[in-house]
Design an enzyme around this catalytic site. Structure first.
Site, PDB file in Angstrom:
ATOM      1  N   TYR A 194      -9.755 -37.418  12.736  1.00  0.00           N
ATOM      2  CA  TYR A 194      -8.759 -36.647  11.985  1.00  0.00           C
ATOM      3  C   TYR A 194      -8.689 -35.264  12.599  1.00  0.00           C
ATOM      4  O   TYR A 194      -9.713 -34.603  12.783  1.00  0.00           O
ATOM      5  CB  TYR A 194      -9.179 -36.563  10.517  1.00  0.00           C
ATOM      6  CG  TYR A 194      -8.266 -35.723   9.649  1.00  0.00           C
ATOM      7  CD1 TYR A 194      -7.013 -36.205   9.268  1.00  0.00           C
ATOM      8  CD2 TYR A 194      -8.657 -34.457   9.205  1.00  0.00           C
ATOM      9  CE1 TYR A 194      -6.175 -35.439   8.463  1.00  0.00           C
ATOM     10  CE2 TYR A 194      -7.827 -33.696   8.406  1.00  0.00           C
ATOM     11  CZ  TYR A 194      -6.585 -34.190   8.039  1.00  0.00           C
ATOM     12  OH  TYR A 194      -5.766 -33.438   7.237  1.00  0.00           O
TER      13      TYR A 194
ATOM     14  N   ASP B  58     -12.033 -31.062  19.616  1.00  0.00           N
ATOM     15  CA  ASP B  58     -11.751 -30.537  18.280  1.00  0.00           C
ATOM     16  C   ASP B  58     -13.077 -30.268  17.569  1.00  0.00           C
ATOM     17  O   ASP B  58     -13.734 -31.182  17.062  1.00  0.00           O
ATOM     18  CB  ASP B  58     -10.895 -31.554  17.507  1.00  0.00           C
ATOM     19  CG  ASP B  58     -10.599 -31.091  16.091  1.00  0.00           C
ATOM     20  OD1 ASP B  58     -11.067 -29.994  15.703  1.00  0.00           O
ATOM     21  OD2 ASP B  58      -9.905 -31.823  15.373  1.00  0.00           O
TER      22      ASP B  58
ATOM     23  N   LYS C 208     -13.202 -23.974   9.829  1.00  0.00           N
ATOM     24  CA  LYS C 208     -14.311 -24.101   8.883  1.00  0.00           C
ATOM     25  C   LYS C 208     -15.342 -22.964   9.003  1.00  0.00           C
ATOM     26  O   LYS C 208     -15.109 -21.883   8.506  1.00  0.00           O
ATOM     27  CB  LYS C 208     -14.944 -25.490   8.995  1.00  0.00           C
ATOM     28  CG  LYS C 208     -13.941 -26.609   8.600  1.00  0.00           C
ATOM     29  CD  LYS C 208     -14.614 -27.934   8.424  1.00  0.00           C
ATOM     30  CE  LYS C 208     -13.630 -29.084   8.228  1.00  0.00           C
ATOM     31  NZ  LYS C 208     -13.081 -29.215   6.902  1.00  0.00           N
TER      32      LYS C 208
HETATM   33  N1  HOZ Z   1     -10.077 -32.316   5.720  1.00  0.00           N
HETATM   34  C1  HOZ Z   1     -11.130 -32.239   4.758  1.00  0.00           C
HETATM   35  C2  HOZ Z   1     -12.031 -33.410   4.876  1.00  0.00           C
HETATM   36  N2  HOZ Z   1     -12.524 -33.664   6.147  1.00  0.00           N
HETATM   37  C3  HOZ Z   1     -10.625 -32.164   3.343  1.00  0.00           C
HETATM   38  C4  HOZ Z   1     -10.223 -30.814   3.000  1.00  0.00           C
HETATM   39  C5  HOZ Z   1     -10.114 -30.530   1.503  1.00  0.00           C
HETATM   40  O1  HOZ Z   1      -9.761 -31.410   0.729  1.00  0.00           O
HETATM   41  O2  HOZ Z   1     -10.379 -29.417   1.132  1.00  0.00           O
END
Ligand code: HOZ
Length: 428
Positions: free
Chosen positions: A144, A239, A267
């Site tokens: 992802y 990534d 992050k």
């Molecule tokens: N993309 C996040 C999980 N890998 C989720 C982000 C969220 O829901 O805050």
């Protein structure tokens, strides 16, 4: 029994916010039940709307590497806020964080700040296309990279959790330019380059897949990717939105010794506020506007509060022993959970790398999308709820990695293992 405030808030939210949440995987749809609405976090703990306390293994999906409300991060944000919330103009703090990022991640000769991982990966793809003059990109099933159109094809995270790995609304013509291959499959990658090498603008990869649970890369997989990109003139985009400053101070690229052409970060580098970045080879980055023809912009890019939270967090992670401690905690957790499951005859395993971990209801850790989706998700859902009830908050999906922070203690980890031990003892 008193009505749960989580339930009340969820019911009200669903009237106004699709699914009651602002990011799908938060909705607990795959694990079932009511999502927790959080009120407060401190260190390794969070409190929900009913004032129930949990040991937090989500950490805002990764950013909270120093725990919630670390005093130095809070102070840095307060100090920045007192000077102005944003200017839409350059600040010296942006130069400071650019200097630090390029020092810590040496493959990034130049860097551009953005506000989310999605922006970083979306722009890295555009830049690779603009630089090479080619259109095709390669990604791996279950990885992802945010929710931009080109990348929302056979994706992981919420897309996988809810069974829509290829989203509606992505034009087929655009999706056709994304070739999806299997993670860790070197032969398939080689064949694709042999067939389509001249068309490939970029390969984008999660160097540790963390959005289909946690899948470790085979060393030969990352090496082949580097070699093939170099040979065919394609851009290798690593990534590191999740793995950056999480797996090690130099990210997964330092941990595994790979040299990307472009890197995406998010992050941890925002310390919990919306900051992300992409960067890499100078000759590629110079194609970006205003120097070059590839456009990208953002009113909130380099926002002073986000930069302050990021800088304060990046200062903390440079402390000696920081990653050794995270690694020790994550290992203690995964080894403790695995030993307990084994003792009680439950088919389960777990593994970690740096400060991230995966738990699997399968006999061995998966190494591909096919293997991870074959694991017992019903067992995971049951485990998730039992752990939540016992006061340990895991990601609400079998397809997400977990995280520890420097605020977790061995006592926190042991409390979680003891809770799991009771659950596994009663497992049928
Ligand atoms: N993309 C996040 C999980 N890998 C989720 C982000 C969220 O829901 O805050």
């Amino acid at each position: 029994m008193a009505t749960s405030q989580n339930q009340v808030l969820f019911e009200q939210s669903q009237q106004l916010i699709p699914g009651g949440v602002n990011s799908p995987v938060r909705a607990f749809k795959s694990v079932g039940g009511t999502p927790l609405f959080f009120k407060r976090g401190q260190g390794a703990h969070v409190w929900d709307a009913d004032d129930k306390q949990y040991i937090d293994y989500v950490g805002s999906w990764g950013p909270m590497i120093a725990g919630h409300c670390h005093p130095e991060v809070v102070k840095a944000v307060q100090d920045a806020a007192a000077q102005g919330l944003g200017f839409g103009a350059p600040t010296a703090a942006e130069l400071d964080i650019a200097t630090l990022l390029t020092k810590l991640v040496p493959s990034m000769e130049m860097v551009r700040l953005v506000s989310s991982g999605t922006e970083a990966t979306m722009t890295a793809i555009r830049l690779a296309r603009g630089f090479t003059g080619r259109s095709r990109i390669i990604k791996f099933e279950g990885c992802y990279h945010g929710h931009s159109d080109s990348l929302l094809v056979k994706a992981g995270s919420g897309a996988l959790t809810f069974g829509n790995p290829s989203s509606a609304g992505v034009p087929a013509e655009l999706a056709a330019l994304t070739t999806v291959l299997q993670y860790n499959d070197v032969a398939e990658l080689e064949k694709t380059f042999a067939d389509l090498g001249k068309e490939i603008a970029a390969v984008i990869v999660e160097p540790v897949a963390g959005n289909m649970n946690l899948i470790m890369p085979k060393p030969e997989f990352l090496k082949a990717m580097r070699d093939l990109c170099t040979k065919h003139g394609a851009v290798l985009i690593v990534d590191e939105v999740m793995t950056g400053f999480r797996v090690s101070l130099q990210g997964a690229q330092g941990y595994f010794g790979i040299q990307p052409d472009l890197t995406t970060l998010g992050k941890v580098m925002g310390g919990g506020l919306p900051a992300a970045a992409f960067g890499g080879r100078r000759d590629i980055m110079q194609h970006l506007a205003p120097l070059g023809p590839v456009y990208q912009a953002g009113t909130l890019s380099g926002n002073p509060l986000a930069v302050a939270a990021g800088m304060a967090t990046l200062k903390l992670v440079q402390q000696p022993g920081f990653y050794a401690y995270l690694e020790k905690l994550a290992k203690r957790l995964t080894e403790g959970l695995s030993a307990s499951a084994k003792k009680h005859g439950v088919t389960f395993c777990a593994q970690s790398v740096g400060g991230m971990f995966g738990v699997y209801f399968s006999a061995t850790p998966p190494s591909s999308f096919a293997e991870v989706t074959a694991s017992d998700t019903r067992a995971f859902n049951r485990f998730f709820h039992a752990m939540m009830e016992a006061g340990s908050y895991l990601a609400p999906s079998a397809y997400e990695a977990g995280f520890v922070s420097s605020a977790h203690t061995e006592a926190d980890i042991d409390e979680t293992i003891a809770a799991a031990d009771k659950i596994f003892a009663a497992w049928q």
